[in-house]
Design a protein around this motif. Structure first.
Motif, PDB file in Angstrom:
ATOM      1  N   GLU A 102      -8.672   7.834  -8.269  1.00 59.94           N
ATOM      2  CA  GLU A 102      -9.961   8.462  -7.973  1.00 59.94           C
ATOM      3  C   GLU A 102     -10.315   8.328  -6.498  1.00 59.94           C
ATOM      4  O   GLU A 102     -10.778   9.281  -5.877  1.00 59.94           O
ATOM      5  CB  GLU A 102     -11.058   7.854  -8.851  1.00 59.94           C
ATOM      6  N   LYS A 103     -10.068   7.159  -5.922  1.00 61.35           N
ATOM      7  CA  LYS A 103     -10.334   6.968  -4.492  1.00 61.35           C
ATOM      8  C   LYS A 103      -9.412   7.848  -3.658  1.00 61.35           C
ATOM      9  O   LYS A 103      -9.839   8.455  -2.670  1.00 61.35           O
ATOM     10  CB  LYS A 103     -10.174   5.507  -4.101  1.00 61.35           C
ATOM     11  N   TYR A 104      -8.146   7.931  -4.052  1.00 61.59           N
ATOM     12  CA  TYR A 104      -7.188   8.785  -3.351  1.00 61.59           C
ATOM     13  C   TYR A 104      -7.668  10.237  -3.382  1.00 61.59           C
ATOM     14  O   TYR A 104      -7.674  10.922  -2.357  1.00 61.59           O
ATOM     15  CB  TYR A 104      -5.813   8.667  -4.009  1.00 61.59           C
ATOM     16  N   GLN A 105      -8.071  10.710  -4.564  1.00 59.57           N
ATOM     17  CA  GLN A 105      -8.555  12.088  -4.710  1.00 59.57           C
ATOM     18  C   GLN A 105      -9.784  12.323  -3.837  1.00 59.57           C
ATOM     19  O   GLN A 105      -9.890  13.337  -3.150  1.00 59.57           O
ATOM     20  CB  GLN A 105      -8.890  12.386  -6.175  1.00 59.57           C
ATOM     21  N   SER A 106     -10.709  11.383  -3.847  1.00 61.60           N
ATOM     22  CA  SER A 106     -11.920  11.502  -3.043  1.00 61.60           C
ATOM     23  C   SER A 106     -11.594  11.539  -1.556  1.00 61.60           C
ATOM     24  O   SER A 106     -12.121  12.385  -0.809  1.00 61.60           O
ATOM     25  CB  SER A 106     -12.855  10.330  -3.350  1.00 61.60           C
ATOM     26  N   ASP A 107     -10.723  10.641  -1.103  1.00 58.20           N
ATOM     27  CA  ASP A 107     -10.350  10.598   0.309  1.00 58.20           C
ATOM     28  C   ASP A 107      -9.600  11.861   0.728  1.00 58.20           C
ATOM     29  O   ASP A 107      -9.811  12.384   1.828  1.00 58.20           O
ATOM     30  CB  ASP A 107      -9.504   9.361   0.615  1.00 58.20           C
ATOM     31  N   ALA A 108      -8.715  12.357  -0.140  1.00 59.10           N
ATOM     32  CA  ALA A 108      -7.971  13.578   0.175  1.00 59.10           C
ATOM     33  C   ALA A 108      -8.906  14.779   0.263  1.00 59.10           C
ATOM     34  O   ALA A 108      -8.768  15.622   1.160  1.00 59.10           O
ATOM     35  CB  ALA A 108      -6.890  13.824  -0.885  1.00 59.10           C
ATOM     36  N   PRO A 113      -1.861   4.125  -5.192  1.00 57.07           N
ATOM     37  CA  PRO A 113      -1.757   5.061  -4.078  1.00 57.07           C
ATOM     38  C   PRO A 113      -2.952   4.938  -3.138  1.00 57.07           C
ATOM     39  O   PRO A 113      -4.063   4.637  -3.569  1.00 57.07           O
ATOM     40  CB  PRO A 113      -1.738   6.428  -4.767  1.00 57.07           C
ATOM     41  N   ARG A 114      -2.708   5.162  -1.835  1.00 52.82           N
ATOM     42  CA  ARG A 114      -3.775   5.162  -0.838  1.00 52.82           C
ATOM     43  C   ARG A 114      -3.575   6.381   0.053  1.00 52.82           C
ATOM     44  O   ARG A 114      -2.482   6.586   0.584  1.00 52.82           O
ATOM     45  CB  ARG A 114      -3.744   3.894   0.009  1.00 52.82           C
ATOM     46  N   PHE A 115      -4.607   7.170   0.238  1.00 57.40           N
ATOM     47  CA  PHE A 115      -4.493   8.380   1.043  1.00 57.40           C
ATOM     48  C   PHE A 115      -4.275   8.011   2.506  1.00 57.40           C
ATOM     49  O   PHE A 115      -5.009   7.224   3.082  1.00 57.40           O
ATOM     50  CB  PHE A 115      -5.743   9.252   0.907  1.00 57.40           C
ATOM     51  N   GLY A 116      -3.220   8.571   3.098  1.00 57.52           N
ATOM     52  CA  GLY A 116      -2.936   8.340   4.498  1.00 57.52           C
ATOM     53  C   GLY A 116      -2.294   7.000   4.800  1.00 57.52           C
ATOM     54  O   GLY A 116      -2.161   6.635   5.965  1.00 57.52           O
ATOM     55  N   ALA A 117      -1.916   6.253   3.786  1.00 54.03           N
ATOM     56  CA  ALA A 117      -1.301   4.939   3.991  1.00 54.03           C
ATOM     57  C   ALA A 117      -0.258   4.700   2.903  1.00 54.03           C
ATOM     58  O   ALA A 117      -0.205   5.413   1.906  1.00 54.03           O
ATOM     59  CB  ALA A 117      -2.359   3.839   3.950  1.00 54.03           C
ATOM     60  N   LYS A 118       0.547   3.663   3.111  1.00 52.44           N
ATOM     61  CA  LYS A 118       1.545   3.314   2.107  1.00 52.44           C
ATOM     62  C   LYS A 118       0.847   2.828   0.841  1.00 52.44           C
ATOM     63  O   LYS A 118      -0.177   2.151   0.928  1.00 52.44           O
ATOM     64  CB  LYS A 118       2.457   2.203   2.622  1.00 52.44           C
ATOM     65  N   PRO A 119       1.408   3.120  -0.314  1.00 52.77           N
ATOM     66  CA  PRO A 119       0.811   2.603  -1.545  1.00 52.77           C
ATOM     67  C   PRO A 119       0.962   1.078  -1.628  1.00 52.77           C
ATOM     68  O   PRO A 119       1.866   0.503  -1.029  1.00 52.77           O
ATOM     69  CB  PRO A 119       1.607   3.290  -2.658  1.00 52.77           C
ATOM     70  N   LEU A 120       0.051   0.479  -2.343  1.00 52.46           N
ATOM     71  CA  LEU A 120       0.107  -0.966  -2.578  1.00 52.46           C
ATOM     72  C   LEU A 120       0.764  -1.234  -3.921  1.00 52.46           C
ATOM     73  O   LEU A 120       0.658  -0.434  -4.843  1.00 52.46           O
ATOM     74  CB  LEU A 120      -1.297  -1.563  -2.594  1.00 52.46           C
TER      75      LEU A 120
END
Length: 172
Positions: free
Chosen positions: A155-161, A115-122
């Motif tokens: 973790e990156k998704y959570q941090s960015d959100a 998952p990527r915050f604000g973008a399509k998942p890879l």
């Protein structure tokens, strides 16, 4: 932060941020802040200054505090789906057997949803082995690698959100 216009019991129209709901019943009037637990209620008739606007101001102040203290809700799936037919963690599928052109034996890999915050998942593949080199150790090593990739992406998704939510709350 997103806002909406709410018309309250006396006809007054007020802009309200997300996570704050209006409660108007025959016995009570006020704002409910729904971010984290427990939810908090801010009555129109209590506290400094009476009325819907001072109560909303208190609710927004409490919302800002909660956003500063708590991680943002992400909506990422954490638990296994009851329909999943294997015991692999969320976001990992496989093993997938694939026969590539020009190769004599099929290859095996895991598919990992990142998952990527604000973008399509890879979607990434983690190679396990081919039909001739497959071992339980290689399977476990590839699974560990896939789990690590997924955990780091979460973790990156959570941090960015959380960063985005706090930035939006600062503009309230």
């Amino acid at each position: 932060m997103r806002t909406r216009t709410v018309t309250i019991y006396n006809g007054l129209r007020i802009r309200v941020p997300e996570h704050i709901q209006r409660i108007d019943t025959h016995s009570t009037h006020g704002w409910q802040m729904r971010y984290g637990t427990p939810t908090l209620f801010f009555s129109d008739g209590q506290g400094q200054g009476n009325g819907p606007r001072p109560a909303l101001k208190r609710a927004i102040d409490a919302l800002r505090q909660r956003i500063a203290d708590l991680p943002a809700p992400t909506g990422l799936q954490r638990g296994l789906s009851p329909n999943k037919q294997n015991d692999l963690p969320v976001g990992i599928s496989g093993p997938i057997l694939r026969h590539r052109p020009g190769r004599s034996v099929p290859e095996c890999h895991f598919s990992v949803n990142l998952p990527r915050f604000g973008a399509k998942p890879l979607r990434r593949s983690v190679y396990i082995a081919n039909q001739n080199t497959y071992t339980p150790e290689r399977y476990q090593a590839a699974l560990d690698s896939a789990i690590k990739m997924r955990r780091e992406a979460e973790e990156k998704y959570q941090s960015d959100a959380t960063t985005a939510k706090r930035s939006a709350a600062a503009k309230l």
